[in-house]
Design an enzyme around this catalytic site. Sequence first.
Site, PDB file in Angstrom:
ATOM      1  N   GLU A  92       0.821  -1.195   0.000  1.00 26.55           N
ATOM      2  CA  GLU A  92       0.000   0.000   0.000  1.00 26.55           C
ATOM      3  C   GLU A  92       0.866   1.262   0.000  1.00 26.55           C
ATOM      4  OE1 GLU A  92      -3.671  -2.351   2.133  1.00 26.55           O
ATOM      5  OE2 GLU A  92      -2.833  -0.672   3.235  1.00 26.55           O
ATOM      6  N   CYS A 105       3.608   8.334   1.327  1.00 29.63           N
ATOM      7  CA  CYS A 105       4.128   7.345   2.270  1.00 29.63           C
ATOM      8  C   CYS A 105       4.374   6.055   1.483  1.00 29.63           C
ATOM      9  CB  CYS A 105       3.101   7.162   3.388  1.00 29.63           C
ATOM     10  SG  CYS A 105       3.599   5.961   4.603  1.00 29.63           S
ATOM     11  N   CYS A 112       6.821  -7.430   6.854  1.00 33.71           N
ATOM     12  CA  CYS A 112       8.013  -6.992   7.587  1.00 33.71           C
ATOM     13  C   CYS A 112       8.455  -8.154   8.458  1.00 33.71           C
ATOM     14  CB  CYS A 112       7.679  -5.772   8.452  1.00 33.71           C
ATOM     15  SG  CYS A 112       9.121  -5.067   9.285  1.00 33.71           S
ATOM     16  N   CYS A 116       6.945  -5.875  15.240  1.00 30.10           N
ATOM     17  CA  CYS A 116       6.594  -4.961  16.325  1.00 30.10           C
ATOM     18  C   CYS A 116       5.129  -5.246  16.691  1.00 30.10           C
ATOM     19  CB  CYS A 116       6.778  -3.512  15.896  1.00 30.10           C
ATOM     20  SG  CYS A 116       8.472  -3.165  15.395  1.00 30.10           S
ATOM     21  N   CYS A 119       2.016  -2.989  15.391  1.00 31.65           N
ATOM     22  CA  CYS A 119       1.993  -2.614  13.968  1.00 31.65           C
ATOM     23  C   CYS A 119       1.299  -3.694  13.142  1.00 31.65           C
ATOM     24  CB  CYS A 119       3.431  -2.413  13.498  1.00 31.65           C
ATOM     25  SG  CYS A 119       3.587  -2.222  11.711  1.00 31.65           S
ATOM     26  N   GLY A 165       6.956  -2.247   5.842  1.00 35.05           N
ATOM     27  CA  GLY A 165       8.328  -2.739   5.799  1.00 35.05           C
ATOM     28  C   GLY A 165       9.337  -1.873   6.515  1.00 35.05           C
ATOM     29  N   GLU A 166      10.511  -2.475   6.746  1.00 31.40           N
ATOM     30  CA  GLU A 166      11.624  -1.770   7.378  1.00 31.40           C
ATOM     31  C   GLU A 166      12.608  -1.392   6.259  1.00 31.40           C
ATOM     32  OE1 GLU A 166      12.899  -0.430  10.279  1.00 31.40           O
ATOM     33  OE2 GLU A 166      14.540  -0.029   8.896  1.00 31.40           O
ATOM     34  N   SER A 197      12.275   6.235   7.833  1.00 29.60           N
ATOM     35  CA  SER A 197      11.954   5.880   9.212  1.00 29.60           C
ATOM     36  C   SER A 197      12.432   4.463   9.480  1.00 29.60           C
ATOM     37  CB  SER A 197      10.434   5.965   9.415  1.00 29.60           C
ATOM     38  OG  SER A 197      10.078   5.461  10.685  1.00 29.60           O
ATOM     39  N   SER A 219      12.013   5.200  15.178  1.00 27.16           N
ATOM     40  CA  SER A 219      10.859   4.705  15.935  1.00 27.16           C
ATOM     41  C   SER A 219      11.346   4.290  17.315  1.00 27.16           C
ATOM     42  CB  SER A 219      10.247   3.503  15.215  1.00 27.16           C
ATOM     43  OG  SER A 219       9.700   3.907  13.999  1.00 27.16           O
ATOM     44  N   LEU A 220      11.349   5.242  18.232  1.00 22.67           N
ATOM     45  CA  LEU A 220      11.871   4.948  19.571  1.00 22.67           C
ATOM     46  C   LEU A 220      10.779   4.290  20.430  1.00 22.67           C
ATOM     47  CD1 LEU A 220      14.427   5.211  21.303  1.00 22.67           C
ATOM     48  CD2 LEU A 220      13.546   7.396  22.133  1.00 22.67           C
ATOM     49  N   HIS A 221       9.673   4.974  20.589  1.00 24.01           N
ATOM     50  CA  HIS A 221       8.448   4.417  21.193  1.00 24.01           C
ATOM     51  C   HIS A 221       8.529   3.997  22.653  1.00 24.01           C
ATOM     52  CE1 HIS A 221       6.969   4.720  17.210  1.00 24.01           C
ATOM     53  NE2 HIS A 221       7.313   3.553  16.772  1.00 24.01           N
ATOM     54  N   ASN A 296      -2.879   3.855  16.123  1.00 21.20           N
ATOM     55  CA  ASN A 296      -4.002   3.552  15.232  1.00 21.20           C
ATOM     56  C   ASN A 296      -4.346   2.077  15.340  1.00 21.20           C
ATOM     57  OD1 ASN A 296      -4.341   6.164  13.911  1.00 21.20           O
ATOM     58  ND2 ASN A 296      -2.277   5.803  13.145  1.00 21.20           N
ATOM     59  N   CYS A 339      -0.938   5.567   9.979  1.00 19.64           N
ATOM     60  CA  CYS A 339       0.324   4.926  10.369  1.00 19.64           C
ATOM     61  C   CYS A 339       0.063   3.569  11.001  1.00 19.64           C
ATOM     62  CB  CYS A 339       1.019   5.725  11.464  1.00 19.64           C
ATOM     63  SG  CYS A 339       1.643   7.261  10.941  1.00 19.64           S
TER      64      CYS A 339
HETATM   65  N1  SAH Z   1       9.586   0.121   9.602  1.00 20.85           N
HETATM   66  C1  SAH Z   1       9.780   1.491   9.780  1.00 20.85           C
HETATM   67  C2  SAH Z   1       8.865   2.360   8.934  1.00 20.85           C
HETATM   68  C3  SAH Z   1       7.428   1.938   8.786  1.00 20.85           C
HETATM   69  S1  SAH Z   1       6.337   2.211  10.096  1.00 20.85           S
HETATM   70  C4  SAH Z   1       9.676   1.857  11.245  1.00 20.85           C
HETATM   71  O1  SAH Z   1       9.260   1.018  12.029  1.00 20.85           O
HETATM   72  O2  SAH Z   1      10.068   2.968  11.589  1.00 20.85           O
HETATM   73  C5  SAH Z   1       6.113   3.984  10.188  1.00 20.85           C
HETATM   74  C6  SAH Z   1       5.808   4.485  11.598  1.00 20.85           C
HETATM   75  O3  SAH Z   1       4.501   4.072  12.044  1.00 20.85           O
HETATM   76  C7  SAH Z   1       6.793   3.949  12.632  1.00 20.85           C
HETATM   77  O4  SAH Z   1       7.158   4.948  13.536  1.00 20.85           O
HETATM   78  C8  SAH Z   1       5.961   2.899  13.322  1.00 20.85           C
HETATM   79  O5  SAH Z   1       6.454   2.577  14.582  1.00 20.85           O
HETATM   80  C9  SAH Z   1       4.597   3.559  13.357  1.00 20.85           C
HETATM   81  N2  SAH Z   1       3.497   2.634  13.639  1.00 20.85           N
HETATM   82  C10 SAH Z   1       3.448   1.303  13.417  1.00 20.85           C
HETATM   83  N3  SAH Z   1       2.252   0.801  13.807  1.00 20.85           N
HETATM   84  C11 SAH Z   1       1.529   1.844  14.276  1.00 20.85           C
HETATM   85  C12 SAH Z   1       0.200   1.972  14.767  1.00 20.85           C
HETATM   86  N4  SAH Z   1      -0.618   0.926  14.844  1.00 20.85           N
HETATM   87  N5  SAH Z   1      -0.228   3.189  15.137  1.00 20.85           N
HETATM   88  C13 SAH Z   1       0.585   4.271  15.022  1.00 20.85           C
HETATM   89  N6  SAH Z   1       1.843   4.211  14.535  1.00 20.85           N
HETATM   90  C14 SAH Z   1       2.314   3.019  14.164  1.00 20.85           C
HETATM   91 FE1  SF4 Z   2       8.175  -3.439  10.627  1.00 21.54          FE
HETATM   92 FE2  SF4 Z   2       8.160  -0.804  11.193  1.00 21.54          FE
HETATM   93 FE3  SF4 Z   2       5.947  -2.281  11.540  1.00 21.54          FE
HETATM   94 FE4  SF4 Z   2       8.047  -2.629  13.167  1.00 21.54          FE
HETATM   95  S1  SF4 Z   2       6.776  -0.757  12.966  1.00 21.54           S
HETATM   96  S2  SF4 Z   2       6.839  -4.271  12.205  1.00 21.54           S
HETATM   97  S3  SF4 Z   2       9.738  -2.327  11.760  1.00 21.54           S
HETATM   98  S4  SF4 Z   2       6.952  -1.856   9.618  1.00 21.54           S
END
Ligand code: SAH
Ligand code: SF4
Length: 364
Positions: A92, A105, A112, A116, A119, A165-166, A197, A219-221, A296, A339
Amino acid sequence: MSRTNLLGLDLKGLEGFFAEIGEKPFRARQLLQWIHQYRVVDFAEMTNLSKVLRQKLIEKAEITPPIIEEEHLSKDGTRKWIIKLSCGNSVETVYIPEGTRGTLCVSSQVGCTLSCTFCSTGQQGFNRNLTASEIIGQLWLANETLGKQPKGNRVVTNVVMMGMGEPLANYKNVISAMNLMRDDLAYGISWRRVTLSTSGMVPMIDKLREDCHVSLAISLHAANNKVRSEIIPLNDKYPIEELLEACKRYVDVKQRRHITIEYVMLAGINDSMQDAKDLIRILKGLPVKINLIPFNPFPNTDYLCSSRNVISRFQKILTDTGLVATTRKTRGDDIVAACGQLAGEVQDKTRRTKRIAEEKTAVF
Ligand code: SAH
Ligand code: SF4
């Protein structure tokens, strides 16, 4: 012999291709403009090439963008395209217009590998890396679909590698695609407007610093390793301290290269006042902007987004110490384009989806 798809070749790649077929390197520059600025895919129409060369290209090469299978339009103007790939998979791409800015985006992998927990893509498993043509093809298609815009009047002004994806796990192809985004002969987007990212692949962050000048988002989180490892399994390999060291190396004060820290707001997981204070402590001395992302939801997730009050209190603690912290506006959630909601159709080659299903059943 299969024909080379020229869409994903950056300047160096195209020069290499022309050398191989016994042609001068400057042809690469002409091709970049035809493909990416004029979006001409038929060699016969490339009038500044000799007839002989055009014929040679028809025999040896092709320009094949991916195919848009579906388009979804959100009430806020966000568009999601489902891009059909070979072998039944799809990824997508999301276009987010805001004032004079248009952000695309872009996805880099089918699924991936990094799982995580918050996600949707991570829960889909993994099939394969996208080719460079499939990555830059998303930008090509966006420009084509949004209107045949000449250079200088682009609809896509910014690109974020934040789709499925990463990106650093598909390094070579992502770099070729980002080189094309940056190249004046192709899309000519400034490095400030191309953002990659990453969930924190430390060695690749160092490599990126050497290879391609773009903006970086991390993506520190979480502000401690216990929580971060729970939600981002990669943290076991590259813990917070190592990640922040890599960030320090990436930042270049002379070039005013800063880093965006992404922080997804998960109720009861990482959103306490102590978390905010810990975040301030660990980011001390690093020139960063913090972007809080409201979580989200997606099907079968147990996480909830922090309340609006909690998010604004968290943000205020950060800004009160002088940090720049913003909250990302949720866009396109009515078409499942926000996201972390991107899932596409991934024929999982790992055993992840099966294992997650088994784990869920085991709990009950
Ligand atoms: N793989 C990369 C880039 C794709 S994700 C990464 O992890 O950084 C893009 C962003 O969306 C990242 O910061 C990710 O942590 C965040 N993200 C993933 N799932 C999410 C969700 N359910 N709600 C909000 N942000 C999310
Ligand atoms: Fe992959 Fe980024 Fe989603 Fe983590 S947040 S599973 S690295 S796409």
